[in-house]
Design a protein around this motif. Structure first.
Motif, mmCIF file in Angstrom:
data_model
loop_
_atom_site.group_PDB
_atom_site.id
_atom_site.type_symbol
_atom_site.label_atom_id
_atom_site.label_comp_id
_atom_site.label_asym_id
_atom_site.label_seq_id
_atom_site.Cartn_x
_atom_site.Cartn_y
_atom_site.Cartn_z
ATOM 1 N N LEU A 157 0.801 -1.230 0.000
ATOM 2 C CA LEU A 157 0.000 0.000 0.000
ATOM 3 C C LEU A 157 0.830 1.275 0.000
ATOM 4 C CD1 LEU A 157 -2.730 -0.916 2.666
ATOM 5 C CD2 LEU A 157 -2.810 -1.268 0.194
ATOM 6 N N GLY A 158 2.147 1.155 -0.083
ATOM 7 C CA GLY A 158 3.012 2.308 0.092
ATOM 8 C C GLY A 158 2.743 3.461 -0.842
ATOM 9 N N GLU A 159 2.251 3.194 -2.032
ATOM 10 C CA GLU A 159 1.977 4.270 -2.998
ATOM 11 C C GLU A 159 0.586 4.868 -2.818
ATOM 12 O OE1 GLU A 159 2.662 2.767 -6.894
ATOM 13 O OE2 GLU A 159 4.843 2.602 -6.615
ATOM 14 N N ARG A 160 -0.208 4.335 -1.900
ATOM 15 C CA ARG A 160 -1.600 4.785 -1.773
ATOM 16 C C ARG A 160 -1.879 5.532 -0.474
ATOM 17 N NH1 ARG A 160 -4.479 -0.939 -2.921
ATOM 18 N NH2 ARG A 160 -2.607 -1.852 -3.852
ATOM 19 N N ILE A 161 -0.940 5.528 0.465
ATOM 20 C CA ILE A 161 -1.152 6.196 1.752
ATOM 21 C C ILE A 161 0.049 7.065 2.079
ATOM 22 C CG2 ILE A 161 -2.711 4.437 2.655
ATOM 23 C CD1 ILE A 161 -0.395 3.210 4.175
ATOM 24 N N GLU A 162 -0.122 7.956 3.066
ATOM 25 C CA GLU A 162 0.933 8.915 3.392
ATOM 26 C C GLU A 162 1.840 8.463 4.530
ATOM 27 O OE1 GLU A 162 -0.027 12.993 3.801
ATOM 28 O OE2 GLU A 162 -1.508 12.986 2.185
ATOM 29 N N LEU A 163 1.332 7.585 5.426
ATOM 30 C CA LEU A 163 2.106 7.273 6.627
ATOM 31 C C LEU A 163 1.937 5.816 7.011
ATOM 32 C CD1 LEU A 163 3.804 8.199 9.105
ATOM 33 C CD2 LEU A 163 1.627 8.700 10.258
ATOM 34 N N ILE A 164 3.056 5.186 7.353
ATOM 35 C CA ILE A 164 3.068 3.869 7.984
ATOM 36 C C ILE A 164 3.807 4.013 9.307
ATOM 37 C CG2 ILE A 164 3.825 1.466 7.824
ATOM 38 C CD1 ILE A 164 3.837 1.836 4.750
ATOM 39 N N VAL A 165 3.129 3.686 10.387
ATOM 40 C CA VAL A 165 3.744 3.737 11.708
ATOM 41 C C VAL A 165 4.396 2.381 11.973
ATOM 42 C CG1 VAL A 165 3.342 4.051 14.174
ATOM 43 C CG2 VAL A 165 2.020 5.389 12.505
ATOM 44 N N ASP A 166 5.692 2.402 12.212
ATOM 45 C CA ASP A 166 6.464 1.162 12.350
ATOM 46 C C ASP A 166 6.567 0.768 13.819
ATOM 47 O OD1 ASP A 166 8.166 -0.968 12.198
ATOM 48 O OD2 ASP A 166 9.737 0.057 11.072
ATOM 49 N N GLY A 167 5.846 -0.293 14.179
ATOM 50 C CA GLY A 167 5.928 -0.833 15.530
ATOM 51 C C GLY A 167 6.596 -2.185 15.565
ATOM 52 N N GLY A 168 7.323 -2.537 14.474
ATOM 53 C CA GLY A 168 7.958 -3.842 14.413
ATOM 54 C C GLY A 168 6.971 -4.924 14.029
ATOM 55 N N ALA A 169 7.409 -6.169 14.122
ATOM 56 C CA ALA A 169 6.540 -7.296 13.788
ATOM 57 C C ALA A 169 5.426 -7.419 14.820
ATOM 58 C CB ALA A 169 7.347 -8.585 13.734
ATOM 59 N N THR A 170 4.213 -7.680 14.361
ATOM 60 C CA THR A 170 3.083 -7.803 15.286
ATOM 61 C C THR A 170 3.172 -9.113 16.060
ATOM 62 O OG1 THR A 170 1.697 -8.778 13.558
ATOM 63 C CG2 THR A 170 1.621 -6.398 13.805
ATOM 64 N N PRO A 171 2.900 -9.099 17.358
ATOM 65 C CA PRO A 171 3.140 -10.298 18.179
ATOM 66 C C PRO A 171 2.146 -11.432 17.968
ATOM 67 C CG PRO A 171 2.270 -8.516 19.528
ATOM 68 C CD PRO A 171 2.570 -7.922 18.183
ATOM 69 N N VAL A 172 0.869 -11.136 17.709
ATOM 70 C CA VAL A 172 -0.121 -12.199 17.561
ATOM 71 C C VAL A 172 -0.077 -12.787 16.159
ATOM 72 C CG1 VAL A 172 -2.588 -12.765 17.641
ATOM 73 C CG2 VAL A 172 -1.599 -11.227 19.347
ATOM 74 N N GLY A 173 -0.087 -11.930 15.133
ATOM 75 C CA GLY A 173 0.153 -12.392 13.769
ATOM 76 C C GLY A 173 -1.075 -12.787 12.982
ATOM 77 N N VAL A 174 -2.224 -12.978 13.618
ATOM 78 C CA VAL A 174 -3.497 -13.169 12.911
ATOM 79 C C VAL A 174 -4.501 -12.187 13.486
ATOM 80 C CG1 VAL A 174 -3.139 -15.589 12.309
ATOM 81 C CG2 VAL A 174 -4.235 -15.017 14.477
ATOM 82 N N GLU A 175 -5.567 -11.932 12.733
ATOM 83 C CA GLU A 175 -6.547 -10.947 13.150
ATOM 84 C C GLU A 175 -7.301 -11.396 14.396
ATOM 85 O OE1 GLU A 175 -5.811 -10.634 8.774
ATOM 86 O OE2 GLU A 175 -6.206 -12.244 10.191
ATOM 87 N N SER A 176 -8.095 -10.483 14.926
ATOM 88 C CA SER A 176 -8.833 -10.757 16.154
ATOM 89 C C SER A 176 -9.896 -11.831 15.953
ATOM 90 C CB SER A 176 -9.506 -9.469 16.645
ATOM 91 O OG SER A 176 -10.427 -8.987 15.682
ATOM 92 N N THR A 177 -10.204 -12.509 17.034
ATOM 93 C CA THR A 177 -11.368 -13.389 17.084
ATOM 94 C C THR A 177 -12.623 -12.519 17.111
ATOM 95 O OG1 THR A 177 -10.099 -14.979 18.370
ATOM 96 C CG2 THR A 177 -12.496 -15.238 18.380
ATOM 97 N N ILE A 178 -13.629 -12.890 16.316
ATOM 98 C CA ILE A 178 -14.879 -12.111 16.273
ATOM 99 C C ILE A 178 -16.015 -12.965 16.811
ATOM 100 C CG2 ILE A 178 -16.496 -10.825 14.853
ATOM 101 C CD1 ILE A 178 -14.322 -10.251 12.887
ATOM 102 N N VAL A 179 -16.699 -12.438 17.824
ATOM 103 C CA VAL A 179 -17.842 -13.110 18.439
ATOM 104 C C VAL A 179 -19.049 -12.179 18.383
ATOM 105 C CG1 VAL A 179 -18.796 -14.060 20.584
ATOM 106 C CG2 VAL A 179 -16.407 -14.515 19.962
ATOM 107 N N LYS A 180 -20.149 -12.679 17.858
ATOM 108 C CA LYS A 180 -21.406 -11.929 17.865
ATOM 109 C C LYS A 180 -22.206 -12.320 19.093
ATOM 110 C CE LYS A 180 -25.408 -10.793 14.970
ATOM 111 N NZ LYS A 180 -26.095 -11.060 13.672
ATOM 112 N N VAL A 181 -22.661 -11.317 19.823
ATOM 113 C CA VAL A 181 -23.443 -11.558 21.029
ATOM 114 C C VAL A 181 -24.905 -11.261 20.718
ATOM 115 C CG1 VAL A 181 -23.748 -11.005 23.462
ATOM 116 C CG2 VAL A 181 -21.468 -10.904 22.441
ATOM 117 N N GLU A 182 -25.733 -12.278 20.735
ATOM 118 C CA GLU A 182 -27.164 -12.157 20.479
ATOM 119 C C GLU A 182 -27.910 -12.645 21.719
ATOM 120 O OE1 GLU A 182 -27.816 -12.921 15.798
ATOM 121 O OE2 GLU A 182 -27.216 -14.704 16.921
ATOM 122 N N ASP A 183 -28.372 -11.707 22.550
ATOM 123 C CA ASP A 183 -29.009 -12.064 23.819
ATOM 124 C C ASP A 183 -28.043 -12.941 24.622
ATOM 125 O OD1 ASP A 183 -31.331 -10.659 23.086
ATOM 126 O OD2 ASP A 183 -32.048 -12.370 21.927
#
Length: 317
Positions: A157-183
């Motif tokens: 995405l480097g040519e499409r955005i103005e800023l990348i904040v560098d925090g190093g390699a992400t520790p978890v490495g996969v996206e969040s778990t998503i849970v829908k709460v219905e009642d």
């Protein structure tokens, strides 16, 4: 090209761009996110444009704390229990949205629910300084492998955005778990950085599975895909294939692979999750016609790993 600034020095510039309605790439504990003001419709629209993301695919709104979260969603006792235990952290809750809260409708993509997460680190500091949630899907082109380093984001995405904040390699490495709460029902929409078993232990009830349709990010059949095709649960390596290995033992023909990377030589699923996207990108760059993937157990974080691999291997849209 985007400027890359170390996170310790990036807050003021990130806040300036967020206030101007421009998306920026930021580190989180899961993967890098493409973040913009979730209450600014033009800013959210730019996220979709930068990613090439379908407008029917909703976004996660990231909040600074529980007080902010309650301005945008209705929390049942079950939802509050999970938030109190797992926030800040890699859990997203899909909850009934408050109609008058001020989120851009593009965040919900036409749904009457909103996906909320409270992150750690730089994202939390930026949200608190902005005073509003950040919509922040993974910082990659839609359907492609999620970036877990500033350099991976820059290549995509480097040519499409103005800023990348560098925090190093992400520790978890996969996206969040998503849970829908219905009642009183808890529905697993996407396995991720918190194992389903850990959520069930806190909730005191099983997570339901088998949700249909796109109710949250990461539910499209083809997603997280490298350019090369992906072949799962292999027993041998074919000609001109790279090998994504797991554990100490190799499948037949591994010595002839174009390139080999091991998610975890010891078979540790947490290590495997943290390496997944970076290894897929590196093997894709090796130029083979396909990536062969050795079997990965499905328990614990293996459920999230296998979910991502199955979507990477699905027929491309």
């Amino acid at each position: 090209m985007a400027r890359i600034i170390e996170e310790d020095e990036a807050l003021d510039e990130a806040l300036r761009l967020a206030r101007e309605g421009l998306p920026i790439a930021i580190p989180t504990e899961t993967v890098y996110g493409l973040a913009a003001d979730a209450c600014n419709g033009e800013a959210v629209a730019r996220i979709y444009e930068v990613k090439g993301r379908p407008r029917f695919n909703p976004l996660i709104a990231h909040v600074a704390d529980m007080e902010m979260a309650e301005r945008f969603a209705q929390f049942s006792p079950a939802a509050r229990l999970l938030a109190d235990h797992f926030w800040p952290g890699p859990l997203t809750l899909v909850l009934p949205a408050r109609a008058d809260a001020g989120l851009s409708p593009l965040v919900m993509a036409g749904l009457d629910t909103v996906a909320l997460r409270c992150p750690k680190g730089f994202g939390a500091r930026l949200i608190k300084a902005l005073g509003r949630p950040l919509a922040a899907p993974s910082a990659n082109s839609s359907g492609k492998v999620s970036g877990t380093s500033a350099q991976a984001v820059e290549r995509d995405l480097g040519e499409r955005i103005e800023l990348i904040v560098d925090g190093g390699a992400t520790p978890v490495g996969v996206e969040s778990t998503i849970v829908k709460v219905e009642d009183d029902n808890l529905v697993l929409l996407r396995p991720g950085g918190i194992a389903a078993e850990d959520i069930e232990a806190v909730a005191g009830r099983p997570l339901q599975r088998g949700a249909k349709g796109i109710q949250a990010p990461g539910m499209m059949a083809s997603h997280y895909a490298p350019d090369a095709s992906v072949r799962l649960n292999v027993s041998h390596v074919e000609a001109d294939e790279a090998l994504l290995a797991f554990g100490p033992e190799r499948v037949e023909g591994a010595e002839g692979a174009r390139a080999t990377l091991n998610l975890s030589p010891s078979g540790d699923l947490r290590e495997a999750a943290s390496n997944l996207f970076a290894h897929l990108l590196a093997l894709d760059a090796a130029g083979g016609r396909a990536i062969a993937v050795e079997p990965v157990p499905t328990e614990g974080l293996g459920e999230a790993i296998n979910d991502r691999l199955a979507r990477a291997a699905a027929p491309r849209q």
